[in-house]
Design an enzyme around this catalytic site. Structure first.
Site, PDB file in Angstrom:
ATOM      1  N   ILE B 122       0.818  -1.214   0.000  1.00 22.94           N
ATOM      2  CA  ILE B 122       0.000   0.000   0.000  1.00 22.94           C
ATOM      3  C   ILE B 122       0.858   1.273   0.000  1.00 22.94           C
ATOM      4  CG2 ILE B 122      -2.029  -1.043   1.103  1.00 22.94           C
ATOM      5  CD1 ILE B 122      -0.978   0.418   3.736  1.00 22.94           C
ATOM      6  N   HIS B 124       2.208   3.039  -2.344  1.00 21.81           N
ATOM      7  CA  HIS B 124       1.799   4.095  -3.287  1.00 21.81           C
ATOM      8  C   HIS B 124       0.646   4.921  -2.686  1.00 21.81           C
ATOM      9  CE1 HIS B 124      -1.108   0.925  -4.269  1.00 21.81           C
ATOM     10  NE2 HIS B 124      -1.880   1.891  -4.708  1.00 21.81           N
ATOM     11  N   TYR B 125      -0.202   4.259  -1.907  1.00 20.58           N
ATOM     12  CA  TYR B 125      -1.319   4.957  -1.257  1.00 20.58           C
ATOM     13  C   TYR B 125      -0.838   5.816  -0.091  1.00 20.58           C
ATOM     14  CZ  TYR B 125      -5.563   5.639   1.518  1.00 20.58           C
ATOM     15  OH  TYR B 125      -6.580   6.194   2.248  1.00 20.58           O
ATOM     16  N   THR B 126       0.004   5.259   0.772  1.00 18.84           N
ATOM     17  CA  THR B 126       0.461   6.038   1.938  1.00 18.84           C
ATOM     18  C   THR B 126       1.349   7.202   1.508  1.00 18.84           C
ATOM     19  OG1 THR B 126       2.209   4.388   2.343  1.00 18.84           O
ATOM     20  CG2 THR B 126       0.180   4.181   3.631  1.00 18.84           C
TER      21      THR B 126
END
Lengths: 210, 210
Positions: B122, B124-126
């Site tokens: 995750i 890329h999201y954080t």
């Protein structure tokens, strides 16, 4: 002077190695894998294996300058645009500043100056490039930012412009001229602190990038 | 007081509308389409149709506070994580500052404090959430940032903590408690200028978010 090239295995990276080697330099070439290391070594660079998605601070040791020309490319998804083109570039800026590098040359992109004004199809990319550029601009790290137009594999024309061609079809530049422009910036202190759009044109590098 | 909810049609957005309506307020709910507008109106909100990927400045007119709880979700790709969760949030911060909003409540995420330390899956999201938070932190816009753990659809416990639970499995919070935490922040001036991790716990909102 030792220049670290981040993204040395990419097309512009390889052209930049050749250009600097032709000037008698031995650039340091950051690559991810052994096979790439041999390839950049064959071009005349000093390879250093490091991962832009990990901790690569040690790759900058002893370097005076850094060129960031890494790009995740079209073969991977936007998750890699986030992690390589944007976050990787930001981490490279931080690493350069921590290492006391005298110039950071960022290969950015046409469109990074205003993602809202550009094509929707590539907006996720221009947003990432803009935010990486913005990080560099406020970092305190001495910089030069190049924003080339559509990249072609034509031979170098040795003639460029920083003026936007009116027609979109005309907003291109050979990768080889981008590599030559980077070399010019590395050798020209007056280019520090500048942001240059870059297209094929009618001016010498000295005239266009002053 | 008029609060604009950006991402009003999302799960937390709808719970927040219900929470504020139960307090006698009529929040303004920013949604993309007519069908969503009717839905948030049925919940008691005043709908405003605007596109987070376009120019939505007019949606903030007359608003005192803004809550950003928009997320592109798991059904779309990382290109939308860039354009909605990161760029959309940054544009919302700029719009809030331009409108003179007194508090911007950002629903961020566990992991945004240090993407390098979190799971690669995750990252890329954080990264996108961290950069949106950083933009808010340096904007000059008065803020409150909430960083909830894994979101569940359990009923509200009305008990939370800002201390990270040791075990990853325990780092969760019901969406309904996130909505209640947002309401608490909107009504508590002392929460301005604060960044709160947020998990299910043993404290009241007043005790945990002071």
């Amino acid at each position: 002077m030792t220049t670290l090239i981040i993204g040395a295995h990419g097309q512009i990276g390889q052209l930049l190695i050749k250009t600097l080697v032709a000037e008698g330099e031995t650039p340091r070439a950051m690559v991810r894998a052994e096979a790439q290391a041999q390839m950049v070594k064959d071009l005349g660079a000093e390879p250093v294996i490091a991962d832009l998605e990990g901790d690569f601070q040690s790759a900058l040791k002893g370097c005076d300058k850094v060129v960031f020309t890494a790009g995740s490319g079209a073969k991977t998804g936007p998750d890699k645009t986030i992690l390589v083109d944007m976050w990787g570039a930001m981490k490279a800026v931080d690493a350069a500043k921590a290492a006391g590098v005298s110039q950071f040359v960022m290969v950015s992109s046409r469109g990074a100056e205003d993602p809202e004004a550009g094509p929707a199809k590539i907006k996720h990319y221009t947003v990432c490039k803009k935010l990486a550029d913005d990080h560099l601009l406020r970092s305190g790290q001495p910089y030069t930012i190049l924003r080339p137009g559509r990249l072609t594999n034509d031979a170098a024309e040795h003639k460029v412009t920083t003026q936007w061609p009116t027609e979109a079809d005309n907003q291109w530049i050979p990768r080889e001229d981008v590599a030559l422009a980077i070399k010019h910036c590395l050798k020209t202190p007056a280019t520090v602190g500048k942001v240059y759009p870059l297209f094929h044109g009618e001016l010498s590098f000295r005239e266009a990038l002053s």
